[in-house]
Design a protein around this motif. Structure first.
Motif, mmCIF file in Angstrom:
data_model
loop_
_atom_site.group_PDB
_atom_site.id
_atom_site.type_symbol
_atom_site.label_atom_id
_atom_site.label_comp_id
_atom_site.label_asym_id
_atom_site.label_seq_id
_atom_site.Cartn_x
_atom_site.Cartn_y
_atom_site.Cartn_z
ATOM 1 N N THR A 7 82.486 84.305 28.238
ATOM 2 C CA THR A 7 82.312 83.870 26.849
ATOM 3 C C THR A 7 80.931 84.228 26.311
ATOM 4 O OG1 THR A 7 81.616 81.697 27.647
ATOM 5 C CG2 THR A 7 83.956 81.985 27.119
ATOM 6 N N THR A 8 80.010 84.636 27.179
ATOM 7 C CA THR A 8 78.663 85.014 26.755
ATOM 8 C C THR A 8 78.432 86.498 27.003
ATOM 9 O OG1 THR A 8 77.776 84.430 28.932
ATOM 10 C CG2 THR A 8 77.768 82.711 27.249
ATOM 11 N N ALA A 9 77.449 87.065 26.289
ATOM 12 C CA ALA A 9 77.115 88.480 26.465
ATOM 13 C C ALA A 9 76.623 88.736 27.890
ATOM 14 C CB ALA A 9 76.058 88.890 25.452
ATOM 15 N N THR A 11 75.152 96.367 27.616
ATOM 16 C CA THR A 11 75.363 94.969 27.253
ATOM 17 C C THR A 11 76.632 94.864 26.411
ATOM 18 O OG1 THR A 11 72.997 94.516 27.284
ATOM 19 C CG2 THR A 11 74.400 92.957 26.094
ATOM 20 N N VAL A 12 77.535 93.963 26.834
ATOM 21 C CA VAL A 12 78.820 93.786 26.159
ATOM 22 C C VAL A 12 78.920 92.338 25.695
ATOM 23 C CG1 VAL A 12 81.329 93.957 26.383
ATOM 24 C CG2 VAL A 12 79.851 95.535 27.650
ATOM 25 N N PRO A 13 79.233 92.089 24.422
ATOM 26 C CA PRO A 13 79.397 90.714 23.940
ATOM 27 C C PRO A 13 80.520 89.995 24.693
ATOM 28 C CG PRO A 13 79.249 92.265 22.113
ATOM 29 C CD PRO A 13 79.379 93.088 23.346
ATOM 30 N N GLY A 14 80.501 88.656 24.595
ATOM 31 C CA GLY A 14 81.482 87.852 25.314
ATOM 32 C C GLY A 14 82.899 88.114 24.844
ATOM 33 N N THR A 26 85.197 83.895 35.749
ATOM 34 C CA THR A 26 85.762 85.200 36.114
ATOM 35 C C THR A 26 87.065 85.061 36.886
ATOM 36 O OG1 THR A 26 84.547 85.319 38.208
ATOM 37 C CG2 THR A 26 83.441 86.142 36.238
ATOM 38 N N VAL A 27 87.563 83.828 37.074
ATOM 39 C CA VAL A 27 88.813 83.587 37.798
ATOM 40 C C VAL A 27 89.798 82.918 36.840
ATOM 41 C CG1 VAL A 27 89.890 82.452 39.763
ATOM 42 C CG2 VAL A 27 87.578 83.349 39.962
#
Length: 680
Positions: free
Chosen positions: A442-444, A463-466, A358-359
């Protein structure tokens, strides 16, 4: 006079290598009515050797009128590196030149030279050695192999002996001088290096060999690379005569004054500075010496040893910013060498066992800095979550291993309100909206939703895909009309009332307060106690100070990064001002009455009294929202009744453009003699 084939007005010879040759043939024709006699000449934008580019036939040419022609051969056989050129082939007549065609071509080659063809070691103590660095540069456009001659004198050595140099690149060499016998002048000329496809490169090395004195001392230095340390040496003139000497310093890391003058048997302090440009590996030191040669063959030798530790951070930079906000940082990169350096850039987040997805730290992989200058490097930082992030930016020269670095620390706050979505609908009718939810991982990932307004419904989880975006839809269905805060005040006065709301944040929270109408005044911020989970009541004092008669509407906004946003409709009514007084004045005295200009512009007011016993001092224009003290005086009539006397002062605005309706303020006055009793 022209070429028979128009396409041959531009002859392209191509890009050749040394030793290659190309021939081009064109035909010239005389279309004029006269016989022509001329010679062929070449005009180039850069000087060219006739051996490299030639045109035949040479000498005077004669062409008959009406179609006489001849063949011209152009030969390009370069013997050296030639950059792209353009040449004009012209026919020279008596007194002028006639252009025929242009010729273009180039010869790729190797242009290799040293940054210095002469290397001086100065005085070196017998059986000691010292090293100097030279740099080979390829300014051509072709690569080449190189190899130094193998029969070097035993006192000299060079590394590397052979290798490969690419176009636009540098190769550093280390030349070591280790003299074996004392000699005042050692000279090694024309040391050759074979260059593939180019003439030899030659180097001249000079130096001298001296004997070490029996009183040898060692001086140790230690500092960070590219910083300095200075030490003082005590030097005594052993001679009984005045002399000037030039200290012989070995080791490029040390510097000092060039000359010293001594009186007979005088002792002086000599300062020598250690300023290393390269770090010393573990277990190694920079070695040098300084030798003081006095008359009559006497001298003094000091051995110098230096330790250069890694550099400290050029700077430590602190920044505070909200999450989900891009920050650009400009870092200054200095080149401390007298030649261009190329730095590879390493961006890293410290104190994290594994990479935080996330950075994001972004910037170019490398930067080139010209000699002894500086350039700016731009990097960007982006964090999706709050927290403390310590980053390090390293600029490393991969050839020498030297580097510099910055520490850039970020304190990332919660993101706060990213945007405001306004929903307005009649009571018991639905309004809907949607917003994008981005997943940088990179992951859901599953996101949870929370809303403090019970009239807004949204899915509890999304839920949001990567590395993609999802859409979150929500609905607003109000079951009752929102309450409006009402105010009423006379023009010139103000009215305050508290606005209450519930804070559900689990932290101590500060709400920023603002209104969209200047008639409603509120403090800039208000603090709220933690209210999770049941909520804590917060009071905000709002003051209504109108500037014109009639109804005024506005909106109060309360926003916080952690507590969210609250909006209250405001409605104020401004009525006519009520009379004030009576203001009591004793004969011969006066009273001060404060009067405020409630309008938004500087305004002129007229003042009138209806009883001549009362007088009022005129006032100039009053600035907006400022208060002016008005002085009213009273003089009782001579003789007559004992009083009291009554009057009325009226204040009216003189500027009709500042208000839509006539406005006036009435103040009742009461005057009495000093011996009179006060009446209520």
């Amino acid at each position: 006079l022209e070429v028979t084939d128009p396409s041959q007005k531009k002859v392209k010879l191509g890009s050749l290598m040394l030793g290659q040759r190309v021939n081009k043939q064109v035909v010239l024709v005389n279309h004029s009515l006269l016989d022509l006699s001329f010679t062929l000449t070449l005009s180039t934008n850069t000087p060219l050797d006739p051996k490299d580019l030639s045109v035949s036939p040479a000498g005077e040419l004669k062409l008959k009128s009406g179609g006489g022609s001849c063949k011209v051969e152009i030969q390009f056989s370069p013997h050296q590196h030639i950059p792209p050129f353009s040449a004009a082939l012209q026919a020279k007549f008596a007194g002028f030149f006639h252009p025929l065609l242009t010729i273009e071509g180039c010869c790729k080659g190797v242009e290799v030279h040293l940054d210095s063809n002469h290397l001086s070691f100065g005085a070196v103590v017998q059986h000691c050695k010292t090293s100097r660095r030279i740099v080979m540069m390829n300014t051509g456009d072709a690569s080449a192999r190189f190899q130094w001659q193998t029969d070097f004198p035993p006192e000299l050595s060079i590394k590397p002996v052979k290798g490969y140099i690419c176009p636009g690149k540098d190769v550093p060499f280390e030349v070591t001088f280790a003299p074996l016998k004392p000699c005042n002048d050692l000279r090694y000329e024309n040391l050759s290096c074979f260059i593939e496809g180019s003439p030899f490169v030659k180097l001249t090395v000079t130096g001298s060999c001296i004997q070490a004195s029996t009183s040898k001392e060692v001086v140790n230095f230690a500092c960070r690379v590219r910083s300095s340390q200075t030490q003082s040496l005590s030097i005594t003139n052993p001679c009984s005569e005045r002399c000037s000497i030039r200290p012989a310093i070995e080791g490029e890391q040390w510097s000092a004054t060039l000359f010293l003058t001594f009186e007979p048997n005088q002792t002086k302090t000599f300062d020598i500075t250690y300023r290393p440009l390269t770090m010393t590996p573990d277990g190694h030191k920079h070695l040098g010496s300084v030798f003081f040669s006095f008359p009559a063959g006497k001298g003094m030798l000091f051995s110098l040893q230096g330790t250069a530790t890694p550099p400290k951070a050029k700077d430590t930079i602190m920044h505070e910013l909200p999450a989900k906000t891009k920050h650009c940082e400009v870092l200054q990169v200095n080149n401390w060498l007298s030649r261009q350096q190329r730095f590879c850039v390493l961006l890293e987040v410290l104190k994290h066992e594994k990479t935080d997805p996330t950075v994001f730290l972004k910037g170019h992989d490398s930067i080139e800095v010209p000699a002894l200058t500086k350039r700016d490097y731009k990097m960007s930082f982006f964090a999706y979550r709050d927290g403390d992030y310590n980053t390090k930016v390293t600029f490393r020269n991969e050839v020498t291993g030297e580097y510099l670095f910055y520490l850039v620390n970020f304190k990332v706050r919660p993101p706060g309100v990213l945007s405001t979505i306004k929903l307005e609908t009649p009571v018991r009718q639905m309004a809907s909206a949607a917003l994008n939810v981005e997943n940088p991982l990179t992951t859901a990932t599953s996101f949870t939703t929370e809303c403090k307004c019970g009239d807004i419904k949204a899915p509890p989880q999304q839920t949001v895909p990567g590395q993609s975006k999802g859409v979150l839809s929500f609905e607003y269905l109000p079951l009752h009309v929102e309450e409006t805060v009402h105010f009423q005040a006379a023009l010139g006065n103000s009215y305050s009332t508290p606005v209450k709301f519930i804070n559900y944040s689990h932290l101590m929270t500060k709400y920023h307060c603002k209104t969209d109408c200047p008639d409603f005044i509120v403090d800039r911020s208000v603090s709220a106690s933690p209210g999770f989970p049941s909520g804590s009541e917060v009071r905000v004092e709002v003051r209504f100070e109108p500037h014109q008669l009639g109804e005024v509407k506005g909106q109060l906004s309360l926003t916080s990064e952690t507590g969210g946003e609250y909006i209250f409709p405001l409605c104020g009514v401004c009525i006519l001002p009520s009379p004030q007084g009576p203001f009591r004045i004793t004969a011969g005295g006066s009273v001060t009455i404060p009067f405020k200009n409630v309008f938004r512009q500087t305004t002129t007011f007229s003042l009138q009294v209806d009883n001549p016993c009362f007088t009022v001092k005129a006032v100039n224009s009053i600035p907006s929202k400022k208060t002016q003290n008005i002085l009213v005086s009273f003089e009782a009539p001579t003789g007559g009744p004992p009083g009291p006397w009554f009057g009325k002062m009226t204040i009216c605005s003189q500027d009709s453009e500042v208000h839509s309706k006539p406005c006036s303020w009435v103040y009742y006055l009461k005057g009495q003699r000093p011996q009179s009793s006060l009446e209520t």
